[in-house]
Design a protein around this motif. Sequence first.
Motif, PDB file in Angstrom:
ATOM      1  N   THR A  24       2.847  -1.562   7.653  1.00 17.86           N
ATOM      2  CA  THR A  24       1.677  -1.124   6.904  1.00 17.86           C
ATOM      3  C   THR A  24       2.061   0.067   6.043  1.00 17.86           C
ATOM      4  OG1 THR A  24       0.267  -1.843   8.716  1.00 17.86           O
ATOM      5  CG2 THR A  24      -0.713  -0.351   7.125  1.00 17.86           C
ATOM      6  N   PHE A  26       0.588   2.623   2.548  1.00 15.76           N
ATOM      7  CA  PHE A  26      -0.588   3.035   1.806  1.00 15.76           C
ATOM      8  C   PHE A  26      -0.399   2.698   0.334  1.00 15.76           C
ATOM      9  CE2 PHE A  26      -3.290   6.114  -0.430  1.00 15.76           C
ATOM     10  CZ  PHE A  26      -4.504   5.827   0.172  1.00 15.76           C
ATOM     11  N   ASP A  28      -1.437   3.566  -3.200  1.00 21.04           N
ATOM     12  CA  ASP A  28      -2.063   4.665  -3.943  1.00 21.04           C
ATOM     13  C   ASP A  28      -3.033   4.175  -5.014  1.00 21.04           C
ATOM     14  OD1 ASP A  28      -0.886   6.808  -2.594  1.00 21.04           O
ATOM     15  OD2 ASP A  28       0.928   6.681  -3.820  1.00 21.04           O
ATOM     16  N   LYS A  31      -6.075   2.880  -2.930  1.00 16.47           N
ATOM     17  CA  LYS A  31      -6.472   3.779  -1.839  1.00 16.47           C
ATOM     18  C   LYS A  31      -6.804   2.998  -0.571  1.00 16.47           C
ATOM     19  CE  LYS A  31      -6.314   7.304  -4.661  1.00 16.47           C
ATOM     20  NZ  LYS A  31      -4.989   7.541  -5.115  1.00 16.47           N
ATOM     21  N   GLN A  33      -4.853   0.754   2.964  1.00 16.42           N
ATOM     22  CA  GLN A  33      -3.649   0.402   3.710  1.00 16.42           C
ATOM     23  C   GLN A  33      -3.362  -1.064   3.428  1.00 16.42           C
ATOM     24  OE1 GLN A  33      -1.730   2.266   5.885  1.00 16.42           O
ATOM     25  NE2 GLN A  33      -2.912   4.093   5.434  1.00 16.42           N
TER      26      GLN A  33
END
Length: 94
Positions: A24, A26, A28, A31, A33
């Motif tokens: 997993t 993030f 950007d 915003k 996962q």
Amino acid sequence: MKALGSLLLAVSLSACVVVPRTETVFDDDCKIQKRQMVLDVQQIGAFGGCNGKECAVLLVGLGAVAAASAVISGSIAVIGNVVYWAERRGQCFR
């Protein structure tokens, strides 16, 4: 001398397989996962010695197992990443 080289090669080789793993990260941009599949190489064992034909058969077998696991795991990772990409598209409209 040839026997010593074969022995050193046999001791240094190990049985490895390729396995898919989900991680997993993030995203950007959205915003959120997101999940993705990556391939890992796992050692499943090692052998300590062999002689002549026995060694050749063992090496061919180990190579076949490693190649088959790479093909199967690679296919699983590609399919998994397509599913995760579609999932991400549903959560992020960028």
